[in-house]
Design a protein around this motif. Structure first.
Motif, mmCIF file in Angstrom:
data_model
loop_
_atom_site.group_PDB
_atom_site.id
_atom_site.type_symbol
_atom_site.label_atom_id
_atom_site.label_comp_id
_atom_site.label_asym_id
_atom_site.label_seq_id
_atom_site.Cartn_x
_atom_site.Cartn_y
_atom_site.Cartn_z
ATOM 1 N N VAL A 72 -40.921 32.911 42.789
ATOM 2 C CA VAL A 72 -41.752 33.841 43.493
ATOM 3 C C VAL A 72 -43.279 33.759 43.434
ATOM 4 C CG1 VAL A 72 -42.179 36.534 42.883
ATOM 5 C CG2 VAL A 72 -39.919 35.865 42.760
ATOM 6 N N ALA A 73 -43.683 33.216 42.345
ATOM 7 C CA ALA A 73 -45.011 32.874 41.933
ATOM 8 C C ALA A 73 -45.529 31.747 43.455
ATOM 9 C CB ALA A 73 -45.475 32.379 40.817
ATOM 10 N N ALA A 74 -44.579 30.983 43.697
ATOM 11 C CA ALA A 74 -44.824 29.908 44.605
ATOM 12 C C ALA A 74 -44.575 30.450 46.032
ATOM 13 C CB ALA A 74 -44.089 28.458 44.312
ATOM 14 N N HIS A 75 -44.218 31.532 46.087
ATOM 15 C CA HIS A 75 -43.721 32.127 47.540
ATOM 16 C C HIS A 75 -42.738 31.294 48.088
ATOM 17 C CE1 HIS A 75 -47.283 34.772 47.177
ATOM 18 N NE2 HIS A 75 -47.986 33.614 46.827
ATOM 19 N N MET A 76 -41.549 31.042 47.354
ATOM 20 C CA MET A 76 -40.381 30.498 48.114
ATOM 21 C C MET A 76 -39.088 31.109 47.321
ATOM 22 S SD MET A 76 -40.770 26.949 45.890
ATOM 23 C CE MET A 76 -39.350 26.224 46.369
ATOM 24 N N GLY A 77 -37.969 30.720 47.957
ATOM 25 C CA GLY A 77 -36.618 31.337 47.403
ATOM 26 C C GLY A 77 -35.594 30.471 47.886
ATOM 27 N N VAL A 78 -34.752 30.510 46.944
ATOM 28 C CA VAL A 78 -33.207 29.616 47.451
ATOM 29 C C VAL A 78 -32.297 30.431 48.088
ATOM 30 C CG1 VAL A 78 -31.415 28.677 46.060
ATOM 31 C CG2 VAL A 78 -33.485 28.512 45.135
ATOM 32 N N TRP A 79 -31.607 30.140 49.109
ATOM 33 C CA TRP A 79 -30.738 30.707 50.067
ATOM 34 C C TRP A 79 -29.525 29.988 50.103
ATOM 35 C CZ3 TRP A 79 -29.018 28.608 54.080
ATOM 36 C CH2 TRP A 79 -29.274 27.259 54.883
ATOM 37 N N GLN A 80 -28.357 30.738 50.239
ATOM 38 C CA GLN A 80 -27.065 30.088 50.343
ATOM 39 C C GLN A 80 -26.416 30.795 51.755
ATOM 40 O OE1 GLN A 80 -24.427 28.886 47.198
ATOM 41 N NE2 GLN A 80 -22.926 30.439 47.907
ATOM 42 N N CYS A 81 -25.609 30.218 52.506
ATOM 43 C CA CYS A 81 -24.986 30.734 53.522
ATOM 44 C C CYS A 81 -23.505 29.972 53.448
ATOM 45 C CB CYS A 81 -25.490 30.596 54.797
ATOM 46 S SG CYS A 81 -24.582 31.553 56.416
ATOM 47 N N GLU A 82 -22.522 31.069 53.171
ATOM 48 C CA GLU A 82 -21.186 30.611 53.149
ATOM 49 C C GLU A 82 -20.457 30.443 54.498
ATOM 50 O OE1 GLU A 82 -19.179 33.145 50.221
ATOM 51 O OE2 GLU A 82 -20.159 32.348 48.651
ATOM 52 N N LEU A 83 -19.607 29.552 54.750
ATOM 53 C CA LEU A 83 -18.836 29.634 55.953
ATOM 54 C C LEU A 83 -17.606 29.735 55.855
ATOM 55 C CD1 LEU A 83 -21.287 26.255 57.249
ATOM 56 C CD2 LEU A 83 -21.422 28.787 57.910
ATOM 57 N N PRO A 84 -16.682 30.098 57.046
ATOM 58 C CA PRO A 84 -17.352 30.691 58.102
ATOM 59 C C PRO A 84 -17.775 32.283 58.057
ATOM 60 C CG PRO A 84 -14.889 30.714 58.215
ATOM 61 C CD PRO A 84 -15.243 30.188 56.833
ATOM 62 N N SER A 85 -17.620 32.718 56.952
ATOM 63 C CA SER A 85 -17.753 34.168 56.856
ATOM 64 C C SER A 85 -19.111 34.634 56.977
ATOM 65 C CB SER A 85 -17.523 34.905 55.406
ATOM 66 O OG SER A 85 -18.372 34.101 54.605
ATOM 67 N N GLU A 86 -20.401 33.474 56.777
ATOM 68 C CA GLU A 86 -21.663 33.810 57.179
ATOM 69 C C GLU A 86 -22.430 34.954 56.068
ATOM 70 O OE1 GLU A 86 -23.540 32.024 59.225
ATOM 71 O OE2 GLU A 86 -22.410 31.936 60.991
ATOM 72 N N TYR A 95 -35.868 37.065 49.209
ATOM 73 C CA TYR A 95 -36.107 38.834 49.696
ATOM 74 C C TYR A 95 -37.549 38.971 49.923
ATOM 75 C CZ TYR A 95 -31.213 39.915 48.574
ATOM 76 O OH TYR A 95 -29.786 40.076 48.613
ATOM 77 N N ASP A 96 -38.341 38.610 49.108
ATOM 78 C CA ASP A 96 -39.875 38.738 49.032
ATOM 79 C C ASP A 96 -40.478 38.268 50.331
ATOM 80 O OD1 ASP A 96 -39.524 40.055 46.987
ATOM 81 O OD2 ASP A 96 -40.563 38.522 45.537
ATOM 82 N N LEU A 97 -39.980 36.877 50.665
ATOM 83 C CA LEU A 97 -40.539 36.333 51.824
ATOM 84 C C LEU A 97 -40.158 37.076 53.210
ATOM 85 C CD1 LEU A 97 -39.294 32.511 51.635
ATOM 86 C CD2 LEU A 97 -41.693 33.424 51.568
ATOM 87 N N PHE A 98 -39.102 37.939 53.347
ATOM 88 C CA PHE A 98 -38.808 38.557 54.468
ATOM 89 C C PHE A 98 -39.284 40.181 54.230
ATOM 90 C CE2 PHE A 98 -36.216 34.826 55.211
ATOM 91 C CZ PHE A 98 -36.019 34.835 56.386
ATOM 92 N N GLY A 99 -40.117 40.265 53.352
ATOM 93 C CA GLY A 99 -40.354 41.746 53.036
ATOM 94 C C GLY A 99 -39.420 42.846 52.746
ATOM 95 N N LEU A 100 -38.420 42.383 52.260
ATOM 96 C CA LEU A 100 -36.988 43.129 52.214
ATOM 97 C C LEU A 100 -36.793 43.562 50.646
ATOM 98 C CD1 LEU A 100 -34.672 41.376 54.382
ATOM 99 C CD2 LEU A 100 -35.867 43.316 54.946
ATOM 100 N N GLU A 101 -36.335 44.652 50.483
ATOM 101 C CA GLU A 101 -35.737 45.185 49.373
ATOM 102 C C GLU A 101 -34.698 44.269 48.829
ATOM 103 O OE1 GLU A 101 -33.699 48.875 47.253
ATOM 104 O OE2 GLU A 101 -34.129 49.037 49.410
ATOM 105 N N ARG A 102 -34.836 43.855 47.274
ATOM 106 C CA ARG A 102 -33.939 42.913 46.760
ATOM 107 C C ARG A 102 -32.644 43.710 46.360
ATOM 108 N NH1 ARG A 102 -38.007 40.657 42.130
ATOM 109 N NH2 ARG A 102 -39.657 39.703 43.429
#
Length: 358
Positions: A72-86, A95-102
């Protein structure tokens, strides 16, 4: 499955009966029964093993929390997208990068609306290629948060496959807005004059060379030199002289909006590049308007004064950049020699009469 006091089978750490709830049940049974040395020994082993698991869990949780705080301090985040469900799984930093509620339950189709049209098209293209090839990808993308802000993020992705089929995409997203702004600023400075905002000599030379390329579009080079500018610097100082240059640059830009390029190439020297559609009559008309604009009173820091301009121009006509520039430069010197506020091409020189001459 035998009880804790059985002599026929030892409990194996890590087996199903080694769960914490199973362990507590066995401990309760041992305490309720008669003393059994083997049962006590097994319990001691189980306690040691459970303590080991707890320490490992605590370490993992601590490391996870440290990573979350650091990301969070480095303005980065980890993400994962499962397939094929997306189905998406994000760390707090994403979440913070996109300005969205966690929260959980984010939907990829909704998130894609955050991307600019150009970035979304590139993202979908490289993502499809990566899934097809089974390789990762990297991408810089522009996103818009719900508050109306714009950010640039760097996406890195890895494809995980099972039995040859992609089952998961995962990686890191990092805010590179400041890096992007710095890069754009450096690129701007590389091609623009800092004081006036016009193109600088480097950018002028590059565009001029393109116009003069064999088989290229061709055009017209106009060189402009301010008259009496040295006197302004000597009388009022360089700061006011700089204001004068900025004001003339503004007037020149307004008059040459259809030009290929307007540049400051020296102290009080300017250049304008016109495309092939501009003929001699139009060039003459533009030159006359530029001289009139230069003669109009300058009001800088409360002081009102007048300057002038001399102009020389040459058509490219398939010539090399150096040869065309020499012709325009010679025409400029001819205009200077003819007197204040003169226009010269490589063929003719005319002096524009000013109010002071009449």
């Amino acid at each position: 499955m035998h009880g804790i006091g059985s002599d026929s089978e030892e409990s194996v750490p890590g087996a199903p009966e080694s769960t914490l709830y199973s362990f507590l049940g066995r401990l309760s049974a041992a305490l309720a029964g008669s003393f059994n040395a083997r049962a006590v020994w097994q319990l001691r082993r189980q306690i040691e093993y459970q303590s080991h698991l707890i320490r490992r869990a605590e370490a993992v949780l601590a490391n996870t929390e440290i990573f979350e705080r650091a990301s969070v301090a480095a303005h980065m985040g980890v993400w994962q997208c499962e397939l094929p469900s997306e189905r998406l799984v994000w760390s707090n930093g994403t979440y913070d990068l996109f300005g969205l509620e966690r929260r959980s339950g984010i939907v990829r189709s909704d998130i894609l609306r955050s991307y600019s049209d150009e970035s979304l098209a590139r993202l979908e293209k490289v993502r499809a290629e990566a899934l097809e090839a089974g390789t990762g990808f990297g991408l810089d993308a522009e996103i818009h948060d719900p508050a109306g802000g714009t950010r640039w993020i760097r996406i890195s992705a890895t494809v995980e496959r099972e039995n040859g089929e992609p089952v998961r995409l995962f990686g890191v997203k990092q805010d590179i807005t400041e890096e992007k702004q710095l890069f754009e600023r450096m690129r701007y400075l590389a091609g623009h004059d800092v004081m006036t905002g016009l193109a600088n000599r480097t950018r002028f030379q590059a565009r001029f060379a393109e116009l003069c390329e064999p088989g290229g579009p061709g055009g017209v080079l106009m060189l402009i030199d301010l008259d009496d500018f040295k006197e302004v610097n000597d009388t009022f100082g360089h700061a006011l002289g700089d204001e004068c240059l900025v004001e003339f640059a503004r007037r020149l830009s307004a008059l040459c909006q259809s030009a290929e390029l307007v540049a400051r190439i020296g102290g009080d020297e300017f250049a304008v590049l016109f495309g092939p559609a501009v003929g001699p009559q139009r060039i003459e008309a533009v030159a006359q308007r530029i001289i009139a604009a230069a003669e109009a009173p300058m009001n800088c820091s409360g002081r009102v004064f007048r300057i002038g301009a001399s102009i020389g121009y040459a058509f490219t006509n398939g010539g090399a950049p150096a040869a065309v520039f020499t012709k325009a430069d010679e025409a400029l010197y001819a205009a200077k020699a003819a007197g204040r506020c003169a226009i010269s091409s490589c063929d003719t020189t005319r002096r524009r009469m000013t109010a002071g001459d009449r």
